[in-house]
Design a protein around this motif. Structure first.
Motif, PDB file in Angstrom:
ATOM      1  N   GLN A  46     -79.788-108.670   4.945  1.00 52.06           N
ATOM      2  CA  GLN A  46     -79.820-108.893   3.608  1.00 52.06           C
ATOM      3  C   GLN A  46     -81.053-108.166   2.697  1.00 52.06           C
ATOM      4  N   SER A  47     -82.250-108.359   3.571  1.00 56.30           N
ATOM      5  CA  SER A  47     -83.607-107.854   2.953  1.00 56.30           C
ATOM      6  C   SER A  47     -83.541-106.366   2.650  1.00 56.30           C
ATOM      7  N   GLU A  48     -83.038-105.770   3.882  1.00 52.64           N
ATOM      8  CA  GLU A  48     -82.934-104.122   3.764  1.00 52.64           C
ATOM      9  C   GLU A  48     -81.991-103.813   2.761  1.00 52.64           C
ATOM     10  N   ILE A  49     -80.740-104.374   2.521  1.00 52.71           N
ATOM     11  CA  ILE A  49     -79.965-103.920   1.516  1.00 52.71           C
ATOM     12  C   ILE A  49     -80.577-104.329   0.237  1.00 52.71           C
ATOM     13  N   ALA A  50     -81.096-105.419   0.071  1.00 48.56           N
ATOM     14  CA  ALA A  50     -81.892-105.787  -1.494  1.00 48.56           C
ATOM     15  C   ALA A  50     -82.644-104.799  -1.757  1.00 48.56           C
ATOM     16  N   ALA A  59     -80.266-112.273  -4.392  1.00 49.79           N
ATOM     17  CA  ALA A  59     -79.264-111.884  -4.782  1.00 49.79           C
ATOM     18  C   ALA A  59     -78.030-111.332  -3.942  1.00 49.79           C
ATOM     19  N   VAL A  60     -78.643-110.778  -2.971  1.00 44.59           N
ATOM     20  CA  VAL A  60     -77.784-110.452  -1.695  1.00 44.59           C
ATOM     21  C   VAL A  60     -76.932-111.679  -0.980  1.00 44.59           C
ATOM     22  N   SER A  61     -77.949-112.618  -0.833  1.00 46.38           N
ATOM     23  CA  SER A  61     -77.546-113.690  -0.399  1.00 46.38           C
ATOM     24  C   SER A  61     -76.453-114.551  -1.034  1.00 46.38           C
ATOM     25  N   ARG A  62     -76.490-114.596  -2.443  1.00 40.15           N
ATOM     26  CA  ARG A  62     -75.536-115.471  -3.285  1.00 40.15           C
ATOM     27  C   ARG A  62     -74.194-114.117  -3.456  1.00 40.15           C
ATOM     28  N   ALA A  63     -74.287-112.826  -3.044  1.00 29.33           N
ATOM     29  CA  ALA A  63     -73.284-112.195  -3.316  1.00 29.33           C
ATOM     30  C   ALA A  63     -72.314-112.243  -1.877  1.00 29.33           C
ATOM     31  N   VAL A  64     -72.857-112.870  -0.883  1.00 26.60           N
ATOM     32  CA  VAL A  64     -71.981-113.004   0.304  1.00 26.60           C
ATOM     33  C   VAL A  64     -71.718-114.485   0.468  1.00 26.60           C
ATOM     34  N   LYS A  65     -72.363-115.497  -0.320  1.00 32.26           N
ATOM     35  CA  LYS A  65     -71.746-116.844  -0.410  1.00 32.26           C
ATOM     36  C   LYS A  65     -71.082-117.376  -1.567  1.00 32.26           C
ATOM     37  N   GLU A  66     -71.164-116.569  -2.705  1.00 32.53           N
ATOM     38  CA  GLU A  66     -70.586-117.401  -3.901  1.00 32.53           C
ATOM     39  C   GLU A  66     -69.682-116.372  -4.383  1.00 32.53           C
ATOM     40  N   SER A  67     -68.405-116.738  -5.295  1.00 29.14           N
ATOM     41  CA  SER A  67     -67.541-116.281  -5.813  1.00 29.14           C
ATOM     42  C   SER A  67     -67.525-116.441  -7.415  1.00 29.14           C
TER      43      SER A  67
END
Length: 99
Positions: A46-50, A59-67
């Motif tokens: 997620q850090s690399e993608i961010a 933000a990437v973490s929220r994107a995979v956990k939240e809708s």
């Protein structure tokens, strides 16, 4: 109702596992599921993608956990970055009779 449509295929992108197809329609939960799949299958952290998208890792973490509408723009950016697809937002209205 808000729906998302997988609209465009960029053939220059590397082949990705077939978790999404051209013309796929999804709701907010489906968008989250596709984002989580893309991140997991990418082999990147997620850090690399961010870093590649100039986002914070959270933000990437929220994107995979939240809708929902608060994270859908980030999810669409992540999917565009990791897959050969562009995801369009579609809004639908439904008329119902009040009898």
């Amino acid at each position: 109702m808000v729906a998302f449509l997988v609209a465009e295929v960029d053939r220059s992108m590397p082949k990705m596992p077939p978790f999404m197809r051209d013309g796929t329609e999804m709701d907010f939960d489906g968008l989250r599921e596709e984002t989580a799949s893309a991140v997991g299958e990418s082999g990147k952290t997620q850090s690399e993608i961010a870093r590649e998208l100039d986002l914070h890792r959270s933000a990437v973490s929220r994107a995979v956990k939240e809708s929902g509408p608060r994270v859908q723009k980030i999810q669409r950016r992540v999917l565009r970055h990791l897959t050969p697809y562009r995801v369009e937002q579609r809004t639908y209205f439904k008329a119902q009779r009040e009898d």
